[in-house]
Design an enzyme around this catalytic site. Structure first.
Site, PDB file in Angstrom:
ATOM      1  N   CYS A  43       5.558  -3.123  -6.448  1.00 22.47           N
ATOM      2  CA  CYS A  43       5.428  -3.358  -5.015  1.00 22.47           C
ATOM      3  C   CYS A  43       4.166  -4.174  -4.827  1.00 22.47           C
ATOM      4  CB  CYS A  43       5.323  -2.018  -4.307  1.00 22.47           C
ATOM      5  SG  CYS A  43       4.745  -2.126  -2.635  1.00 22.47           S
ATOM      6  N   LYS A  66      13.255  -0.164  12.219  1.00 20.64           N
ATOM      7  CA  LYS A  66      13.687  -0.606  10.884  1.00 20.64           C
ATOM      8  C   LYS A  66      13.862   0.591   9.957  1.00 20.64           C
ATOM      9  CE  LYS A  66      10.464  -1.973   7.864  1.00 20.64           C
ATOM     10  NZ  LYS A  66      10.279  -1.556   6.479  1.00 20.64           N
ATOM     11  N   ASN A  67      12.837   1.433   9.876  1.00 17.73           N
ATOM     12  CA  ASN A  67      12.872   2.503   8.867  1.00 17.73           C
ATOM     13  C   ASN A  67      13.854   3.616   9.215  1.00 17.73           C
ATOM     14  OD1 ASN A  67      11.153   1.070   7.297  1.00 17.73           O
ATOM     15  ND2 ASN A  67       9.309   2.233   7.860  1.00 17.73           N
ATOM     16  N   ARG A 124      11.160  -9.590   7.516  1.00 15.34           N
ATOM     17  CA  ARG A 124      11.798  -8.414   6.906  1.00 15.34           C
ATOM     18  C   ARG A 124      11.799  -7.239   7.871  1.00 15.34           C
ATOM     19  NH1 ARG A 124      10.024  -6.593   1.047  1.00 15.34           N
ATOM     20  NH2 ARG A 124      11.411  -4.962   1.786  1.00 15.34           N
ATOM     21  N   ARG A 182       4.611   2.540  -6.269  1.00 18.28           N
ATOM     22  CA  ARG A 182       5.335   3.357  -5.277  1.00 18.28           C
ATOM     23  C   ARG A 182       6.420   4.108  -6.038  1.00 18.28           C
ATOM     24  NH1 ARG A 182       6.898  -0.132  -0.141  1.00 18.28           N
ATOM     25  NH2 ARG A 182       7.537   1.898   0.640  1.00 18.28           N
ATOM     26  N   ASP A 234       1.535   2.451   8.227  1.00 23.97           N
ATOM     27  CA  ASP A 234       2.146   1.173   8.630  1.00 23.97           C
ATOM     28  C   ASP A 234       1.406   0.505   9.795  1.00 23.97           C
ATOM     29  OD1 ASP A 234       3.992   1.578   6.662  1.00 23.97           O
ATOM     30  OD2 ASP A 234       5.590   2.286   7.991  1.00 23.97           O
TER      31      ASP A 234
END
Ligand code: EPU
Length: 421
Positions: free
Chosen positions: A116, A22-23, A397, A121, A305
């Site tokens: 957030c 994803k990132n 997501r 952030r 994460d």
């Protein structure tokens, strides 16, 4: 909103394929704004944040086609450089469009991302970095308004290592006049993937994989094709699913080098792990999970994460483990929900002290953000009885159909669409 119903207690077994990161995708997609024409991003995961980025790029005029896992982005007809609040509020990574739009079109108006779920952030490093490259930046009515006739290379010293700021400045600097040096650059694999993509477009970036990136600006970039790296966090989450259920699983299409630290910590916790090219196998049958402390750090340290998922694992370990998050000091929304499943966790500032217990007990719990939700699913897999995880859109997501993947590994997990929230 969908929810998951999980009946805990099944030991996971079998094989599953890991999707693209994803990132990485969220950085590769806006990078195409630096070119005119059709770029191809292979191994793009099909998940909600990628769709959000597609909508934003389409708003600028990018034409997209998404077939299987190949995403084609045609940037020949860009009509707008404005990223409105309606798009940006859904996903902070939208701020990645700032650097490329400014570098290519000399202007960008991007909504400030706002709050957030787990605390502040900031994006000050993105803004200061672009200013160093000569951009004029003002904040007006919740928008970042950036202008620059031509960006000019500079030496940028990040006081903190930031994935997003490194990505944004890296993209912007490719088209700046002269040389840019980024000191204390992020070395995360997703940034390396981005740098490699930019070089395929014709950028001149050296120092990839190190914390000093050197970018010699070029006049223009051309569309390119890239393979998105495998998602190390998806792989890590599924490894913990194997470990927590004392199962035996094989993950395909991984890059084990990207999760070395997690593999080592899982070994310390008693699991057996083997790697072979793009395969990782984990065997946790008949083990007691040892309590292992972790502290999150920038790559190659333990990823923030994976912090929530590690807490879920430690909540059934044999003893006490300390988990400290040094990247996001407030990222502990999962803790009160894990307490509802019977976990024993005490917080002291940014450290969770977890006393492992024999059995978690199923309950209704609420997803609050992506990785917090993942930890609740993991806990549900091992809890006695039924766990309902509400608001799983957070999971959607960032994970491509995690419920389907867990089902393939034998988990008793069901998605109930559009019910309770
Ligand atoms: N920071 C600043 N100023 C800035 C930018 C960051 O002080 O201008 C601080 C942050 O507050 C944080 C640290 O620097 O303490 C690192 O933040 P970073 O900028 O690296 O995070 P990010 O780019 O916003 C990406 C991932 C996150 C991941 C972090 C850390 C994407 C789209 N997001 O965020 O992923 O947690 O790096 O590795 O790449 C997730 O996938 O669940 C997720 C949140």
């Amino acid at each position: 909103m969908d929810k998951f119903i999980i009946n805990g207690g099944t030991k996971l077994s079998g094989k599953v394929k890991i999707d693209g990161a994803k990132n990485a995708s969220l950085a590769l997609m806006p990078a195409t704004l630096l070119t005119n024409g059709k770029s191809i991003l292979r191994n793009t995961p099909r998940l909600r944040d990628v769709n959000t980025m597609i909508s934003l790029l389409e708003f600028f005029g990018v034409e997209t086609t998404f077939t299987d896992h190949t995403l084609t982005l045609d940037t020949s007809n860009i009509k707008s450089q404005n990223a409105p609040y309606e798009h940006v509020k859904k996903m902070r990574a939208s701020v990645y469009v700032l650097g490329p739009l400014l570098a290519k079109y000399g202007r960008a108006k991007v909504s400030l991302p706002g709050g957030c779920a787990w605390g502040p952030r900031p994006i000050n490093l993105h803004i200061e970095g672009l200013k160093k490259l000569g951009a004029e930046i003002e904040l007006e009515e919740g928008y970042i308004i950036a202008k620059a006739k031509k960006l000019v290379g500079a030496e940028i010293n990040f006081e903190k290592s930031s994935v997003g700021a490194t990505g944004n400045i890296l993209m912007a600097a490719t088209l700046a006049k002269g040389t840019t040096i980024i000191n204390n650059a992020a070395k995360e694999p997703e940034i390396n993937n981005l740098a490699q993509f930019l070089n395929k477009m014709g950028a001149r970036i050296s120092g990839i994989n190190t914390s000093k990136l050197i970018i010699e600006g070029v006049n223009e970039l051309s569309p390119a094709t890239i393979d998105t790296i495998p998602d190390r966090i998806e792989a890590g989450t599924l490894l913990i699913a194997g470990a927590i259920t004392k199962g035996k699983i094989e993950l395909q299409n991984c890059n084990f080098e990207h999760i070395n630290i997690l593999i080592n910590k899982l070994k310390e916790s008693g699991c057996k792990l083997f790697v072979n090219n793009d395969l990782i196998t984990l065997d946790a049958s008949n083990i007691d999970i040892n309590p292992i402390d972790i502290s999150t750090a920038v790559y190659p340290g333990f990823p923030t994460d994976m912090q929530a998922q590690w807490i879920a694992l430690m909540s059934v370990a044999k003893g006490v483990a300390n988990v400290t998050d040094n990247i996001y000091l407030d990222r502990f929304n999962h803790v009160p929900e894990l307490l509802r499943l019977g976990a024993s966790i005490k917080m002291i500032e940014n450290t969770a002290i977890i006393t492992g217990i024999k059995k978690l007990k199923g309950a209704k719990v609420m997803s609050t953000d992506l990785r917090a939700s993942a930890s609740l699913v993991l806990a549900g897999l091992v809890a006695d009885g039924t766990t309902e995880v509400l608001r799983v859109y957070h999971l959607d997501r960032g994970y491509q159909l995690i419920d389907e993947k867990l089902k393939m590994l034998g988990a008793d997990i069901k998605r109930v669409e559009g019910t309770e929230y």
